[in-house]
Scaffold this motif. Structure first.
Motif, PDB file in Angstrom:
ATOM      1  N   LYS A  55      -5.134  -8.136  -8.805  1.00 17.25           N
ATOM      2  CA  LYS A  55      -4.326  -7.537  -9.862  1.00 17.25           C
ATOM      3  C   LYS A  55      -5.122  -7.403 -11.154  1.00 17.25           C
ATOM      4  CE  LYS A  55       0.165  -7.899 -12.117  1.00 17.25           C
ATOM      5  NZ  LYS A  55       1.439  -8.664 -12.201  1.00 17.25           N
ATOM      6  N   CYS A  94       0.854  -1.188   0.000  1.00 17.53           N
ATOM      7  CA  CYS A  94       0.000   0.000   0.000  1.00 17.53           C
ATOM      8  C   CYS A  94       0.886   1.232   0.000  1.00 17.53           C
ATOM      9  CB  CYS A  94      -0.931   0.012   1.219  1.00 17.53           C
ATOM     10  SG  CYS A  94      -0.063   0.128   2.794  1.00 17.53           S
ATOM     11  N   LYS A 146      -3.348  -3.813  -1.477  1.00 12.21           N
ATOM     12  CA  LYS A 146      -3.714  -3.997  -2.867  1.00 12.21           C
ATOM     13  C   LYS A 146      -4.855  -4.991  -3.008  1.00 12.21           C
ATOM     14  CE  LYS A 146       0.787  -3.049  -4.962  1.00 12.21           C
ATOM     15  NZ  LYS A 146       1.884  -3.629  -5.766  1.00 12.21           N
ATOM     16  N   GLN A 147      -5.686  -4.709  -4.012  1.00 13.74           N
ATOM     17  CA  GLN A 147      -6.772  -5.623  -4.324  1.00 13.74           C
ATOM     18  C   GLN A 147      -6.317  -6.575  -5.428  1.00 13.74           C
ATOM     19  OE1 GLN A 147      -9.647  -5.392  -2.381  1.00 13.74           O
ATOM     20  NE2 GLN A 147      -8.332  -3.960  -1.302  1.00 13.74           N
TER      21      GLN A 147
END
Length: 433
Positions: free
Chosen positions: A338, A322, A335-336
């Motif tokens: 990709k 992050c 992060k969600q």
């Protein structure tokens, strides 16, 4: 062949097609891949030695300075963290060892970019040989002309490397009046009559009127009425050889890795490249320099209509989980996923919007969002809120950005294409390894 269904698009950049039917005796001609490695930009050219044509040209922009800036920011955060009142953590830096042949990350990135495209082009074309500009400048020779034997000092390239270095350092501009695209001469900042030397730090470029007007006057006297020019000139004369050092630090490492590819490698110098280019009346550019690398440069290079592909190394994203603020603390969430709906950030897509406020056709690079509402960066700007159902892939993200440069300019009668030439001529010699 595409319209008749005999071939399909295999790759957009560089544009490559693949045949859909078997060909018994395909006409495949051997090509030579030429490289002009640079600190910021590397020139690439595919030359057909049989008909002297440049088949493909590209300019690869490196991200070495971006990597260095990122490492500097990370180092600043770590140093700031050590000053806080936190639990003690044992030092680990004493356990680190550098392997033989270690290079800084910014320089290793340049080598990785070049080798990546050498392997890719070897897959797309029948490349049988490589040519590399092994050395552009020799700072030791520039500062100490007596470092080599008399044969080298009086060779055919004597002084040519110094002139090529000065053209790069002073941007092909007269240091006194600022004029460009005119014949330039090597000028001593401190005249030899007043004790000046031939060291590179004491040399600059000047047009004939300025060189004649300065004569043997001290630089402070000659530029007494131009204090800003005097300040700039003295500062530029002491400019470090950072770009030259980057090229010199990686030249032999690149040569070893190119030799590991298994193809014969021909080597030449920057002075030889400039000699070949000026003798053929070609303008200055990275891809034309690459086409002129080495002794095996055709007497006449056919470059009409060649449009170079401009490739910019962008990396494959960040490893940070992050983003952080200037104090090093997280300022967002982790992060969600990709990929969203089959797309990932960096893909080049074509969006055909048929409804809503953004009706139209857009082509550019996408930044995905977990909501399925993407941002699309085009040449006209950023379009926000493009739904994934309107998108179709054009080119998948591979760590590089692409765009096409200007085509080779056609010569006009009476207009010379060669860059300003300095005093003196020389015939080149090449080194083959």
């Amino acid at each position: 062949m595409l319209s008749s269904g005999k071939a399909a698009v295999y790759r957009r950049y560089p544009f490559t097609i693949v045949l859909k039917r078997v060909v018994e005796k395909p006409e495949v001609q051997p090509l030579r891949l030429k490289l002009d490695p640079g600190s910021k930009t590397t020139g690439i050219a595919l030359v057909n030695d049989a008909n002297d044509k440049v088949i493909f040209a590209a300019e690869l922009s490196h991200r070495g300075q971006t990597i260095k800036a990122s490492l500097d920011r990370r180092r600043a955060l770590r140093r700031g963290r050590r000053q806080r009142k936190t639990r003690y953590r044992k030092s680990r830096w004493q356990n680190r060892r550098r392997k033989p042949g270690w290079l800084p990350t910014s320089l290793e990135s340049r080598l990785a970019n070049i080798l990546t495209w050498v392997r890719r082009l070897c897959q797309y074309a029948s490349i049988v040989a490589l040519s590399q500009e092994l050395v552009k400048f020799d700072p030791q020779l520039l500062d100490n002309p007596d470092i080599a034997g008399i044969e080298y000092q009086q060779g055919k390239l004597a002084g040519y490397e110094v002139r090529a270095f000065l053209l790069e350092k002073w941007n092909r501009t007269c240091a006194y009046c600022g004029k460009q695209d005119i014949p330039l001469q090597v000028e001593h900042i401190q005249a030899r009559a007043n004790g000046g030397t031939n060291r590179a730090s004491n040399l600059t470029l000047a047009c004939q009127p300025c060189n004649k007007a300065k004569d043997t006057f001290p630089i402070e006297v000659f530029l007494a009425n131009k204090p800003e020019v005097l300040t700039r000139l003295l500062a530029q004369a002491k400019r470090p050889l950072k770009d030259a050092a980057a090229v010199n630090a990686t030249r032999y490492a690149l040569l070893e890795r190119l030799q590991a590819v298994g193809l014969p490698v021909e080597c030449g110098t920057g002075g030889l490249t400039k000699y070949n280019r000026t003798q053929r009346g070609l303008p200055k550019s990275h891809w034309l320099d690459a086409a002129c690398v080495g002794k095996r440069t055709p007497e006449v290079l056919h470059v009409k209509g060649v449009v170079p592909l401009l490739m910019t190394a962008t990396g494959h994203g960040s490893r940070q989980m992050c983003r952080v603020d200037r104090y090093g603390f997280p300022r967002g969430r982790a992060k969600q996923a990709k990929k969203v709906s089959g797309f990932q950030t960096g893909d080049m897509i074509k969006a055909v919007v048929t409804s809503g406020k953004k009706v139209g056709t857009y082509v550019g690079r996408v930044a995905v969002r977990s909501t399925g509402s993407f941002n699309l960066t085009t040449e006209q700007g950023t379009i926000q809120g493009i739904r994934s159902r309107f998108c179709q892939p054009v080119h998948r993200s591979d760590g590089y950005g692409y765009r096409y440069g200007a085509s080779f300019p056609l010569p006009q009668e009476g207009t010379p294409l060669s860059s300003p030439r300095l005093k003196g001529q020389g015939a080149p010699e090449a080194e083959v390894r």
